[in-house]
Design a protein around this motif. Structure first.
Motif, PDB file in Angstrom:
ATOM      1  N   LYS A 347      95.310  25.136 115.580  1.00 47.54           N
ATOM      2  CA  LYS A 347      96.109  25.056 114.357  1.00 47.54           C
ATOM      3  C   LYS A 347      97.566  24.818 114.745  1.00 47.54           C
ATOM      4  O   LYS A 347      98.077  25.503 115.634  1.00 47.54           O
ATOM      5  CB  LYS A 347      96.005  26.358 113.555  1.00 47.54           C
ATOM      6  CG  LYS A 347      94.610  26.639 113.055  1.00 47.54           C
ATOM      7  CD  LYS A 347      94.529  27.955 112.297  1.00 47.54           C
ATOM      8  CE  LYS A 347      94.461  29.136 113.225  1.00 47.54           C
ATOM      9  NZ  LYS A 347      94.214  30.420 112.536  1.00 47.54           N
ATOM     10  N   ILE A 404      91.114  27.777 115.373  1.00 47.89           N
ATOM     11  CA  ILE A 404      90.639  28.015 114.016  1.00 47.89           C
ATOM     12  C   ILE A 404      89.588  29.119 114.084  1.00 47.89           C
ATOM     13  O   ILE A 404      88.666  29.040 114.906  1.00 47.89           O
ATOM     14  CB  ILE A 404      89.993  26.720 113.452  1.00 47.89           C
ATOM     15  CG1 ILE A 404      90.977  25.550 113.527  1.00 47.89           C
ATOM     16  CG2 ILE A 404      89.493  26.936 112.031  1.00 47.89           C
ATOM     17  CD1 ILE A 404      90.292  24.183 113.542  1.00 47.89           C
ATOM     18  N   GLN A 405      89.753  30.130 113.254  1.00 45.49           N
ATOM     19  CA  GLN A 405      88.782  31.219 113.308  1.00 45.49           C
ATOM     20  C   GLN A 405      87.580  30.918 112.429  1.00 45.49           C
ATOM     21  O   GLN A 405      87.673  30.132 111.488  1.00 45.49           O
ATOM     22  CB  GLN A 405      89.463  32.518 112.885  1.00 45.49           C
ATOM     23  CG  GLN A 405      90.532  32.890 113.914  1.00 45.49           C
ATOM     24  CD  GLN A 405      91.356  34.073 113.498  1.00 45.49           C
ATOM     25  OE1 GLN A 405      90.881  34.955 112.787  1.00 45.49           O
ATOM     26  NE2 GLN A 405      92.600  34.094 113.937  1.00 45.49           N
ATOM     27  N   HIS A 406      86.472  31.557 112.752  1.00 47.25           N
ATOM     28  CA  HIS A 406      85.215  31.133 112.123  1.00 47.25           C
ATOM     29  C   HIS A 406      85.244  31.293 110.604  1.00 47.25           C
ATOM     30  O   HIS A 406      84.607  30.537 109.891  1.00 47.25           O
ATOM     31  CB  HIS A 406      84.020  31.855 112.748  1.00 47.25           C
ATOM     32  CG  HIS A 406      83.931  33.305 112.415  1.00 47.25           C
ATOM     33  ND1 HIS A 406      84.617  34.275 113.096  1.00 47.25           N
ATOM     34  CD2 HIS A 406      83.243  33.940 111.443  1.00 47.25           C
ATOM     35  CE1 HIS A 406      84.343  35.450 112.573  1.00 47.25           C
ATOM     36  NE2 HIS A 406      83.522  35.270 111.554  1.00 47.25           N
ATOM     37  N   HIS A 407      86.038  32.233 110.116  1.00 49.70           N
ATOM     38  CA  HIS A 407      86.062  32.444 108.660  1.00 49.70           C
ATOM     39  C   HIS A 407      86.974  31.437 107.959  1.00 49.70           C
ATOM     40  O   HIS A 407      87.064  31.423 106.742  1.00 49.70           O
ATOM     41  CB  HIS A 407      86.480  33.889 108.333  1.00 49.70           C
ATOM     42  CG  HIS A 407      87.787  34.270 108.936  1.00 49.70           C
ATOM     43  ND1 HIS A 407      88.985  33.931 108.366  1.00 49.70           N
ATOM     44  CD2 HIS A 407      88.082  34.947 110.082  1.00 49.70           C
ATOM     45  CE1 HIS A 407      89.973  34.379 109.141  1.00 49.70           C
ATOM     46  NE2 HIS A 407      89.448  34.994 110.192  1.00 49.70           N
ATOM     47  N   GLU A 408      87.661  30.609 108.752  1.00 43.47           N
ATOM     48  CA  GLU A 408      88.588  29.645 108.137  1.00 43.47           C
ATOM     49  C   GLU A 408      87.927  28.301 107.820  1.00 43.47           C
ATOM     50  O   GLU A 408      88.570  27.402 107.291  1.00 43.47           O
ATOM     51  CB  GLU A 408      89.800  29.433 109.055  1.00 43.47           C
ATOM     52  CG  GLU A 408      90.669  30.680 109.179  1.00 43.47           C
ATOM     53  CD  GLU A 408      91.809  30.515 110.177  1.00 43.47           C
ATOM     54  OE1 GLU A 408      92.977  30.688 109.781  1.00 43.47           O
ATOM     55  OE2 GLU A 408      91.545  30.210 111.362  1.00 43.47           O
ATOM     56  N   PHE A 411      87.770  23.617 107.586  1.00 42.47           N
ATOM     57  CA  PHE A 411      89.191  23.613 107.938  1.00 42.47           C
ATOM     58  C   PHE A 411      89.670  22.176 108.113  1.00 42.47           C
ATOM     59  O   PHE A 411      89.042  21.393 108.827  1.00 42.47           O
ATOM     60  CB  PHE A 411      89.396  24.395 109.240  1.00 42.47           C
ATOM     61  CG  PHE A 411      90.837  24.549 109.619  1.00 42.47           C
ATOM     62  CD1 PHE A 411      91.577  25.646 109.191  1.00 42.47           C
ATOM     63  CD2 PHE A 411      91.479  23.571 110.381  1.00 42.47           C
ATOM     64  CE1 PHE A 411      92.923  25.776 109.531  1.00 42.47           C
ATOM     65  CE2 PHE A 411      92.821  23.703 110.723  1.00 42.47           C
ATOM     66  CZ  PHE A 411      93.546  24.812 110.290  1.00 42.47           C
TER      67      PHE A 411
END
Ligand SMILES: Cc1cc2nc3c(=O)[nH]c(=O)nc-3n(C[C@H](O)[C@H](O)[C@H](O)COP(=O)(O)OP(=O)(O)OC[C@H]3O[C@@H](n4cnc5c(N)ncnc54)[C@H](O)[C@@H]3O)c2cc1C
Lengths: 791, 284
Positions: A347, A404-408, A411
């Motif tokens: 990001k 980038i986190q998995h919950h994002e 994306f």
């Protein structure tokens, strides 16, 4: 190793590959095995010079040789001397110079083709080319890209000023973003992503033959792209499309190198038509090294900016991309396939990209396993390590902080792509566990402290890539001439067996098995009862072929939709037989059953015969049952993974050893895990090849110094460790089977892991980069330079 | 790749081979295992009029013990050399070097005579022959002669074997009980040596009493590191070996190529010589 099963269960199981028995027993049909009566064998007069004006071509000596039937140069071939097509002008003003099958004015790389000889046997043709008298007036060879774009350089093509094919400027406000952070930490590096040879096992081979009394010309070619080749051959030769049939018989590897409409394919086709006889050509390895397109070859100026606490601000990329002496099918576009991938999994606020395509007197470049994305991944994963070192952060911790986190997900990246899914945390955690990350770090520390001449480094590559190029609309917006869809037809034969016609064109990937698994599961038909028909425009007329990790990601969806449609087409016949409404039926395990009445059931096999005999079909239902689909996917697919390499470096000699290689790839749902593992293994080996062994070298006159496999080194099993592979499964939400591509992942991910590992081992000595391939000499030089710098 | 046309003869005795060479004239070529000659023919770097296949000449095959020496027929394959108890017991360094040649398939075809007659500067066996004072039996129109290794290797790909001659056998004095090690440095498992160091040492009371050192790819032909050999006498520690090995590159004249420049080759010669001697002496 995955366990290999001989069961008939389908999706998700590591079934043995149907195609292997034939391959392993030598019952293969390579193009070079095809022997047609009356064949003329073609041999080519290739330029020994990189850049020269042709002042004379005299064919008479060759024509006087025994068994020679004809000989041509550009002038005598006349109108038949069609041009090699390029379908991807990346900008409105991309310079697209002519690329005639036989060059007439100048030669532009060693291996360029000046003339050809046709004889009744291959030996006579080979003997005769020595008797073609060609005179050259040498010109300065333009080899090095930096020199090539300098004013005053000799020009490869008169209409390309400064040897510039194009300048692609994506823009992007890197400088603006940087201005907002006066305390930003900036790291700049120039990376050289060296030139590679695809080096598939089966050299290229072509047979083009007029078919008896018809107008048809059949072309057998060791190609990855029979469908694309047919369209391009018709466009460049003017032979009506319906009169061309292209067959890719068994094909021994491609890696992008057989994704092309080559001059030899054009010549064989034209000459077969003109002379009314089969024309055959099989390249030698020596020809392959200079005449099959090369891959990579970029100089990458990379700049990454971060806040002092390690948050990425922006990335700036400026490329020189070597086109070589001519443009081939998608030469200009290769760097653009990487353009979207530089920001990778991270990001950041700003991303700026510019690329200059450069003509040089070298073999043309084009797609090679990963095509643009390995270059991008190499640059970003290398600069990320350098930034971590600059910031004094642990390199994995620096990645974790920025990815980038998995919950994002989904994306949208700074490059404008929307990644549907991903779980970098999970893949990384698993990989670190398998690797024994902490233990290896402890060993590294101990070796550093004891001053061990063999140092240990840990190389990280947390990668993602975009593959399965589609939707077609997006490709159009990028000025790519073709689409990205794929086709499948599934035919239920009268006896209940199945023919699955695919537009993909396997050349080692195992599609026959995997496609049967998909259709077999959906239709409830044993995998062995399904025959996969492919790679022949006569039998499988629609398709976009195999490259770019697209076959399953795109073609798999077509199989699913076609199979679903077949079931729907069978449903009214089942309802008619079972005397119920179509909606009252459910389909499972190959049978329609009336809901709530398990006794009332009919198999697809039984319906097949009913549809074939057509004695008792419901009103309005046509005989025969099939399903057809052409799918243009919603988006690219984004596999990802974490690759870790433990590198031992002998600091005395510079020799390195891959002690341990662990990778966890997430390719979504897996149809056949054994095939997935095989793709990862091959890709990792090729990526390590780039990191440690491979690299085309030219002298200043443009002679290739690595023109044989004795000098162009390719790793064998003896040079590599046993890879430890693992997977996580994050199904794609934009692909109907939840799958992602896997064909290129290993080759994309492994190169930076290896180099990062070497640099990590040597960083305390002051080394912060090493040239690829990281040959012992290159590593030793890096150590010497660092020592010199420290002194 | 298709070679240019040539005639082919397959004599069954050395005399017949010599006669065939005489009949074939200047561009007749002897064929051993073909592992170097066939690439030359296929790439059309050579276009001999006749190829004389020596692989069916019984006299040129096999390994025998003459009492003081081991005699290896020129047609003996690398594989046979590596597996021979006579070679392993009495000329261990030759077995060690031969084991590193190319890959298994090539070792089953390539021959001792071919490797010596070809005299590739990167060849693994010629430096062993030079360091161990081997001698070469050569047959020609005037009969047979014996040439010491010091006179056999003349230049790049050039030996004392004349165009009308056949190499019949190579004789190695016995080095029974000597420690031996070949340190080959290459980039992939079956690649040619960038540099190689072969070392044989006779130990006496924990110190080196005699040493023989040959270097691969450090000049137009095999190189004997005589200065190192002399400096090693009496050495009984790794430090002493390292000090002696510092002289390994002296008097060498290596080439530069894409894998290594001159400076790097000289550096490798020193490191590899040290490692080879240390292992041969049982100190590493
Ligand atoms: C891929 C590859 C890798 C290799 N790697 C290595 C390596 O790592 N190390 C290494 O040392 N070698 C290597 N070699 C070479 C190999 O060892 C060959 O076997 C050897 O160089 C030649 O032996 P041959 O019997 O095949 O000779 P041939 O190829 O038959 O002949 C070679 C030359 O010697 C001449 N000749 C042969 N026999 C006689 C004779 N009896 N009298 C006179 N002249 C003769 C021939 O005329 C020819 O000029 C490699 C070869 C290949 C193909």
């Amino acid at each position: 190793m995955t366990e290999i099963l001989d069961s008939t269960a389908a999706i998700g199981r590591p079934l043995r590959r149907k195609e292997d028995a034939k391959l392993l027993h030598g019952r293969t049909n390579w193009t070079d095995n095809i022997q047609l009566p009356g064949t003329l064998h073609m041999a080519l007069v290739r330029s020994p010079m990189a850049h020269a004006r042709i002042t004379k071509v005299d064919l008479s000596g060759a024509l006087a040789q025994p068994n020679v039937v004809a000989a041509y140069d550009a002038a005598s071939l006349g109108d038949l001397n069609a041009g090699v097509p390029c379908v991807w002008p990346v900008t409105d003003d991309t310079v697209m110079p002519p690329f005639p099958a036989l060059t007439g004015d100048k030669v532009r790389h060693v291996g360029d083709v000046v003339a050809l000889v046709l004889a009744t046997d291959a030996a006579s043709a080979e003997d005769a080319i020595a008797h073609v008298d060609v005179e050259y007036e040498p010109l300065d060879a333009v080899i090095n890209m930096v020199d090539a774009v300098s004013p005053g350089s000799e020009l490869v093509h008169g209409d390309a000023a400064n040897n510039t094919c194009y300048v692609y400027d994506l823009g992007g406000g890197y400088e603006d973003a940087l201005a907002k952070h006066p305390d930003a930490v900036v790291v700049k590096r120039r990376f050289v992503n060296q030139r590679l040879v695809p080096a598939f096992m089966e050299p290229r081979a072509i047979v083009a033959a007029p078919m008896g009394m018809s107008e048809e010309i059949t072309i057998w070619s060791a190609t990855q792209v029979p469908h694309i080749l047919r369209v391009l051959l018709t466009l460049v030769t003017g032979i009506p499309e319906q009169n061309l049939r292209v067959i890719a018989p068994d094909v021994g590897g491609g890696f992008g190198g057989k994704l092309q409409c080559y001059r030899e394919e054009i010549l064989c086709t034209q000459l077969a038509k003109k002379l009314g006889r089969p024309v055959k050509w099989t390249e030698t390895r020596s020809e392959d090294m200079v005449a099959t397109h090369h891959g990579r070859d970029q100089i990458q100026d990379i700049e990454l900016a971060c806040t002092p606490d390690g948050k990425m601000i922006g990335l700036k990329v400026d490329l020189l991309a070597n086109m070589g002496g001519y443009l081939q099918i998608i030469t200009p576009g290769i760097p653009l396939l990487g353009m979207f991938m530089y920001p990778a999994i991270y990001k950041m606020d700003a991303y700026q990209f510019q690329c200059t395509g450069v003509f040089t007197n070298t073999t043309p470049t084009d797609a090679y396993r990963g095509a643009g994305r390995p270059e991008a991944t190499y640059a970003i994963e290398r600069i990320v390590d350098e930034m971590a070192a600059e910031l004094g952060m642990e390199p994995m911790a620096f990645r974790t902080k920025n990815w980038i986190q998995h919950h994002e997900f989904p994306f949208t990246t700074v490059a404008g792509l929307t990644y549907d899914t991903g779980n970098y945390e999970a893949a990384t955690a698993k990989a670190m566990e398998m690797f024994g990350y902490e233990e290896l770090r402890a060993e590294q520390k101990a070796r550093r402290e004891s001053g061990d001449p063999v140092q240990l480094g840990i190389g990280i590559s947390t990668f993602t890539e975009m593959c399965g190029l589609a939707p077609s609309r997006t490709l159009g917006a990028l000025k790519y001439a073709a689409g990205g869809w794929e086709h499948c037809t599934i035919r239920l034969l009268p006896t209940g067996k199945v023919e699955l016609v695919t537009g993909t064109s396997p050349h080692g990937q195992g599609h026959e098995t995997a496609w049967s698994q998909i259709a077999g599961d959906i239709l409830g038909i044993p995998v062995d009862d399904i025959d996969v028909i492919h790679s022949d425009t006569g039998r499988a007329p629609y398709g976009m072929d195999t490259y770019g990790s697209r076959s399953l990601a795109v073609g798999g969806q077509a199989i699913k939709r076609a199979a679903d449609r077949l079931i729907e087409n069978a449903r009214p016949i089942a309802a008619h037989q079972l005397e119920c409404a179509a909606d009252d039926l459910e389909f499972a395990n190959g049978s329609f059953t009336v809901k709530g009445d398990p006794e009332k059931t009919v198999t697809l096999g039984a319906l097949a015969w009913a549809a074939f005999s057509a004695h008792d079909l419901p009103e309005g239902v046509e005989p025969m049952i099939n399903g057809e689909a052409t799918v243009d996917p919603e988006d690219f697919s984004y596999p990802h993974g974490t690759h870790l390499a433990a590198m031992e470096v002998d600091t005395e000699t510079g020799k390195v050893r891959v002690r341990k290689y662990v990778c966890v790839d997430d390719v979504g749902n897996q149809i056949n895990p054994m095939i997935v593992e095989g793709q990862v293994h091959g890709g990792v080996a090729q990526g390590i090849g780039q990191a440690l062994y491979e690299g085309v070298e030219y002298d200043e006159d443009g002679n290739m110094l690595t023109a044989s496999l004795a000098d162009y080194l390719i790793p064998s099993a003896a040079d590599l460790p046993s890879f430890e592979t693992g997977t996580t499964v994050t199904p794609s939400t934009t692909h109907s089977l939840g799958t992602k591509g896997v064909g290129e992942a290993g080759a994309i991910a492994s190169t930076p892991a290896i180099i990062n590992g070497i640099v990590d081992a040597l960083r305390p000595m002051g080394v912060n980069d090493v040239l690829m391939p990281a040959s012992p000499q290159n590593v030793w030089r890096a150590i010497q330079a660092a020592k010199g710098g420290a002194a | 790749m298709i070679p240019a046309k040539f005639d082919y003869v397959r004599p069954s005795t050395v005399d017949e081979a010599v006669a065939a060479l005489a009949a074939g004239g200047d561009d007749a070529k002897v064929l051993g295992g073909g592992q170097s000659l066939m690439p030359v023919l296929r790439l059309r770097l050579g276009e001999p009029s006749v190829v004389i296949d020596t692989t069916r000449i019984d006299e040129m095959k096999g390994i025998t013990d003459s009492g003081t020496a081991i005699v290896i027929g020129a047609g003996t394959t690398h594989d046979e050399v590596t597996k021979s108890a006579l070679v392993r017991d009495h000329v261990a360094l030759l077995a060690a070097a031969t084991e590193t040649v190319a890959d298994r398939q090539i070792r089953h075809r390539g021959t001792m005579g071919g490797a010596m007659a070809h005299a590739d500067p990167a060849g693994d066996q010629p430096p062993v022959a030079l360091a161990l004072d081997a001698s070469f039996t050569i047959a020609g129109p005037g009969g047979r002669r014996t040439v010491p290794a010091s006179e056999f290797f003349v230049d790049y790909f050039t030996t004392a074997v004349g165009p009308d001659e056949v190499l019949v056998s190579v004789t190695f004095p016995k080095y029974t009980g000597w420690g031996a090690h070949y340190e080959k440095f290459n980039r992939t498992a079956q690649a040619w040596a960038i540099v190689g160091a072969s070392a044989a040492v006779r130990m006496d009371g924990g110190a080196i009493a005699e040493a023989r050192i040959g270097l691969t790819n450090m000049g137009p032909g095999p190189v004997r590191a005589s200065a190192v050999e002399a400096a090693l006498i009496g050495a009984s520690s790794l430090d002493a070996i390292a000090a002696a090995a510092e002289q390994a590159a002296e008097g060498t004249s290596p080439n530069a190529d894409i894998h290594a420049d001159v400076e790097y080759r000289e550096h490798l010669a020193r490191v590899l010589t040290r490692r080879a001697v240390a292992k041969a002496a049982g100190l590493a």
